[in-house]
Design a protein around this motif. Sequence first.
Motif, mmCIF file in Angstrom:
data_model
loop_
_atom_site.group_PDB
_atom_site.id
_atom_site.type_symbol
_atom_site.label_atom_id
_atom_site.label_comp_id
_atom_site.label_asym_id
_atom_site.label_seq_id
_atom_site.Cartn_x
_atom_site.Cartn_y
_atom_site.Cartn_z
ATOM 1 N N ALA A 153 0.828 -1.213 0.000
ATOM 2 C CA ALA A 153 0.000 0.000 0.000
ATOM 3 C C ALA A 153 0.861 1.262 0.000
ATOM 4 C CB ALA A 153 -0.937 -0.008 1.208
ATOM 5 N N VAL A 154 1.964 1.256 0.735
ATOM 6 C CA VAL A 154 2.850 2.429 0.757
ATOM 7 C C VAL A 154 3.526 2.594 -0.600
ATOM 8 C CG1 VAL A 154 4.904 3.465 1.805
ATOM 9 C CG2 VAL A 154 3.211 2.328 3.254
ATOM 10 N N ILE A 155 4.002 1.507 -1.192
ATOM 11 C CA ILE A 155 4.658 1.601 -2.499
ATOM 12 C C ILE A 155 3.690 2.161 -3.538
ATOM 13 C CG2 ILE A 155 5.792 0.313 -4.362
ATOM 14 C CD1 ILE A 155 6.724 -1.696 -2.202
ATOM 15 N N LYS A 156 2.431 1.784 -3.456
ATOM 16 C CA LYS A 156 1.430 2.281 -4.413
ATOM 17 C C LYS A 156 1.231 3.791 -4.323
ATOM 18 C CE LYS A 156 -1.195 -1.919 -5.109
ATOM 19 N NZ LYS A 156 -2.404 -2.680 -4.833
ATOM 20 N N MET A 157 1.628 4.402 -3.216
ATOM 21 C CA MET A 157 1.487 5.855 -3.054
ATOM 22 C C MET A 157 2.608 6.629 -3.751
ATOM 23 S SD MET A 157 0.087 6.234 0.893
ATOM 24 C CE MET A 157 1.711 6.247 1.567
ATOM 25 N N VAL A 158 3.635 5.943 -4.216
ATOM 26 C CA VAL A 158 4.781 6.601 -4.846
ATOM 27 C C VAL A 158 4.436 6.897 -6.305
ATOM 28 C CG1 VAL A 158 7.229 6.435 -5.399
ATOM 29 C CG2 VAL A 158 6.346 5.393 -3.302
ATOM 30 N N GLY A 159 4.328 8.180 -6.619
ATOM 31 C CA GLY A 159 3.926 8.601 -7.955
ATOM 32 C C GLY A 159 5.035 8.518 -8.985
ATOM 33 N N LYS A 160 4.638 8.690 -10.231
ATOM 34 C CA LYS A 160 5.570 8.676 -11.346
ATOM 35 C C LYS A 160 6.667 9.714 -11.134
ATOM 36 C CE LYS A 160 4.665 7.321 -15.970
ATOM 37 N NZ LYS A 160 3.815 7.382 -17.117
ATOM 38 N N ARG A 161 7.890 9.353 -11.497
ATOM 39 C CA ARG A 161 9.079 10.195 -11.360
ATOM 40 C C ARG A 161 9.476 10.463 -9.911
ATOM 41 N NH1 ARG A 161 6.780 11.457 -15.990
ATOM 42 N NH2 ARG A 161 5.381 13.093 -15.392
ATOM 43 N N LYS A 182 14.306 13.417 -5.291
ATOM 44 C CA LYS A 182 13.136 12.812 -5.934
ATOM 45 C C LYS A 182 12.342 11.907 -5.006
ATOM 46 C CE LYS A 182 15.837 13.144 -10.072
ATOM 47 N NZ LYS A 182 16.683 12.462 -11.001
ATOM 48 N N LEU A 183 12.679 11.937 -3.726
ATOM 49 C CA LEU A 183 11.968 11.070 -2.772
ATOM 50 C C LEU A 183 10.526 11.534 -2.608
ATOM 51 C CD1 LEU A 183 14.703 10.538 -0.036
ATOM 52 C CD2 LEU A 183 13.913 8.901 -1.745
ATOM 53 N N ALA A 184 9.629 10.586 -2.607
ATOM 54 C CA ALA A 184 8.199 10.863 -2.436
ATOM 55 C C ALA A 184 7.906 11.249 -1.001
ATOM 56 C CB ALA A 184 7.382 9.634 -2.831
ATOM 57 N N ALA A 185 6.931 12.121 -0.826
ATOM 58 C CA ALA A 185 6.458 12.467 0.512
ATOM 59 C C ALA A 185 5.354 11.490 0.871
ATOM 60 C CB ALA A 185 5.945 13.909 0.529
ATOM 61 N N ILE A 186 5.711 10.463 1.630
ATOM 62 C CA ILE A 186 4.717 9.433 1.983
ATOM 63 C C ILE A 186 4.491 9.420 3.483
ATOM 64 C CG2 ILE A 186 5.051 7.923 0.012
ATOM 65 C CD1 ILE A 186 6.972 6.276 1.750
#
Length: 155
Positions: A45-53, A151-155
Amino acid sequence: MPERKSWAERLAHSAPRVIKEIPENMTKRLGPGSMVVPSAADVDAVIKMVGKRKLVTAREIGQSLARTHKTTVCCSVTTGICAWIAAHAAHEAEELGKSRITPYWRVLKPGGEINGKYPGGLAGVRRRLEEEGHVIVRDGKRHVVKDYEKKLAAI
């Protein structure tokens, strides 16, 4: 001999999430407090929150899960294993024709290193990252995403 479970079955029926006190033998390294031992579905579920780029490391996944479950830390070993299960389940789903899959190629090892043990190996993960605009550079034997920290996602 029983049939092997599919990766989707392993993802769906992984060990449940557990929240417990940090074991005494780990408090010297982690400090006192509580630990979440995530399920594969939690990590997926957390990985799915990581958007393109965008990118994420297992460390950021663990920190996100610790915040979500109000614990001090998340078990890093279990997080890595669960990310691996999620990656293989996504690859399996893609092979079955599904177009929306968990973007496992966006999960990096520490220091921005590409995980060559994910489906497709180093070349496959590299190709997917480059298709999203990331630049991959060699650092000795390692292949890392250039400026991954930015480029780290804010999760």
